[in-house]
Design an enzyme around this catalytic site. Structure first.
Site, PDB file in Angstrom:
ATOM      1  N   HIS A  57      -1.599   7.518  -0.131  1.00  0.00           N
ATOM      2  CA  HIS A  57      -1.312   6.129   0.238  1.00  0.00           C
ATOM      3  C   HIS A  57      -0.140   5.576  -0.559  1.00  0.00           C
ATOM      4  CE1 HIS A  57      -5.842   5.733   1.475  1.00  0.00           C
ATOM      5  NE2 HIS A  57      -5.163   6.610   2.209  1.00  0.00           N
ATOM      6  N   HIS A  72      -3.923   4.759  10.495  1.00  0.00           N
ATOM      7  CA  HIS A  72      -4.125   5.287   9.154  1.00  0.00           C
ATOM      8  C   HIS A  72      -3.795   6.776   9.105  1.00  0.00           C
ATOM      9  CE1 HIS A  72      -5.532   5.342   5.052  1.00  0.00           C
ATOM     10  NE2 HIS A  72      -6.066   6.512   5.328  1.00  0.00           N
ATOM     11  N   ASP A 132      -1.258   8.629   6.530  1.00  0.00           N
ATOM     12  CA  ASP A 132      -1.514   9.847   5.748  1.00  0.00           C
ATOM     13  C   ASP A 132      -0.437  10.904   5.980  1.00  0.00           C
ATOM     14  OD1 ASP A 132      -3.788   8.936   4.479  1.00  0.00           O
ATOM     15  OD2 ASP A 132      -5.196   9.941   5.828  1.00  0.00           O
ATOM     16  N   HIS A 185      -5.353  16.522   5.838  1.00  0.00           N
ATOM     17  CA  HIS A 185      -4.570  16.849   4.656  1.00  0.00           C
ATOM     18  C   HIS A 185      -4.259  18.348   4.526  1.00  0.00           C
ATOM     19  CE1 HIS A 185      -4.745  12.759   3.300  1.00  0.00           C
ATOM     20  NE2 HIS A 185      -6.055  12.764   3.295  1.00  0.00           N
TER      21      HIS A 185
END
Length: 330
Positions: A83, A242, A246, A269
């Site tokens: 973030h 969001h 990321d 991720h």
């Protein structure tokens, strides 16, 4: 119309600080973002350790991608970096030293919004050195099962993403955005992280999500197809926004602004890390370039390839800072 860019590097004008809790550790974290010389990149400094180890925000430093991106140097790590890195990249900050007294960045409200407001308070400062940009010249794709990422040549930086959940709260969502400081701040920065209530107990047993509350996470009740946050969502499609956040934060670990169109389908991720490694392993499909004129158009021929380009850390003598810079609106 060709996208306009800032050819010079930027840092912040003055240090700015905040205090919060780590999402997974639940520990209090004090964090300060400091200005840095040109060509420094983004560095994390662990001031809680006597030796004050410095960890470069680089993909080769990624050591874990479980629910967040963790980077490390030797035995020392910093987790939940995405973030803050998204805020820095989204606002156009190239060089900064991030001092923190814990091994996890504070989660704040679960978005990049508080970090964007910090950067607005700090102000941006233009530096004499030109930005070294990673320009995609041929498409690069990575896939793992039903998840995939692709980057294509593009005159600017664009991210398009899709998610699909078998739950009515999220279902299928798509979002595409030209990543500029203005659009990042307005459309992406305030989108919060989310999680499922049914998974919380398992996460706690594994020592994770200890700092998660309704103040920093969108809590979804999977079985009831509802969210627990009384204030509801900030955007109807906050979940995919969001995910885009990321992606921007994780791809900042490439170490240079990217010129290309990223297309992500159900990414996370670990997929981001593997995709960045695929880019590194495909030097025939990208090049480093600089742009010599302020506000230059990407369609113009003043882009200059950087000879001997690699994805290794790039350091050079610092240039004298110059006043001004692009606004980073909250």
């Amino acid at each position: 119309m060709a996208h306009r860019i800032e050819p010079y590097q930027y840092t912040i004008q003055r240090p700015v600080s905040c205090c919060g809790v780590g999402l997974h550790t639940g520990r209090t974290v004090n964090l300060t973002i400091n200005p840095a010389p040109a060509n420094t990149g983004i560095l994390f400094l662990r001031s809680d350790i006597e030796s004050r180890p410095v960890i470069p925000a680089r993909v080769e430093r990624v050591v874990d991608t479980t629910l967040a991106t963790t980077i490390g140097e030797g035995l020392h790590t910093v987790s939940t970096t995405e973030h803050l890195l998204a805020a820095l990249r989204g606002c156009g900050v190239d060089n900064a030293v991030i001092d923190l007294d814990s091994h996890e960045a504070p989660i704040m409200d679960g978005s990049a919004g508080p970090f964007v407001r910090l950067l607005k308070t700090a102000g941006l400062r233009q530096q004499h050195s030109l930005r070294k940009m990673l320009r995609i010249t041929r498409p690069i794709t990575f896939a793992a099962g039903d998840k995939s990422m692709r980057i294509e040549p593009y005159d600017g930086y664009k991210v398009s993403a899709r998610i699909q959940f078998d739950n009515a709260v999220i279902s299928e969502q798509r979002y595409s955005v030209e990543v500029t400081p203005e659009r990042f701040s307005r459309e992406i920065a305030r989108a919060r992280t989310f999680g499922f209530v049914e998974q919380v107990e398992q996460l706690w047993q594994n020592g994770l999500a200890l700092g998660g509350t309704l103040d920093n996470v969108i809590a979804i009740h999977w079985n009831r197809h509802s969210i627990l946050n009384e204030d509801g969502l900030r955007f109807d499609d906050e979940f995919i926004r969001h995910k885009v956040l990321d992606i921007i934060g994780d791809l900042a670990l490439l170490g240079s602004p990217v010129l290309g169109h990223v297309i992500a389908d159900r990414s996370g991720h670990e997929l981001h890390r593997a995709f960045m490694q695929t880019i590194i392993d495909s030097p025939q499909s990208w090049e480093y370039v600089t742009f010599k004129q302020r506000g230059a158009s990407l369609a113009r021929p003043e882009a200059q390839p950087v000879q001997g380009a690699t994805l290794a850390p790039f350091f050079a003598p610092a240039g004298e800072a110059m006043a001004g810079g692009p606004a980073c609106a909250a």
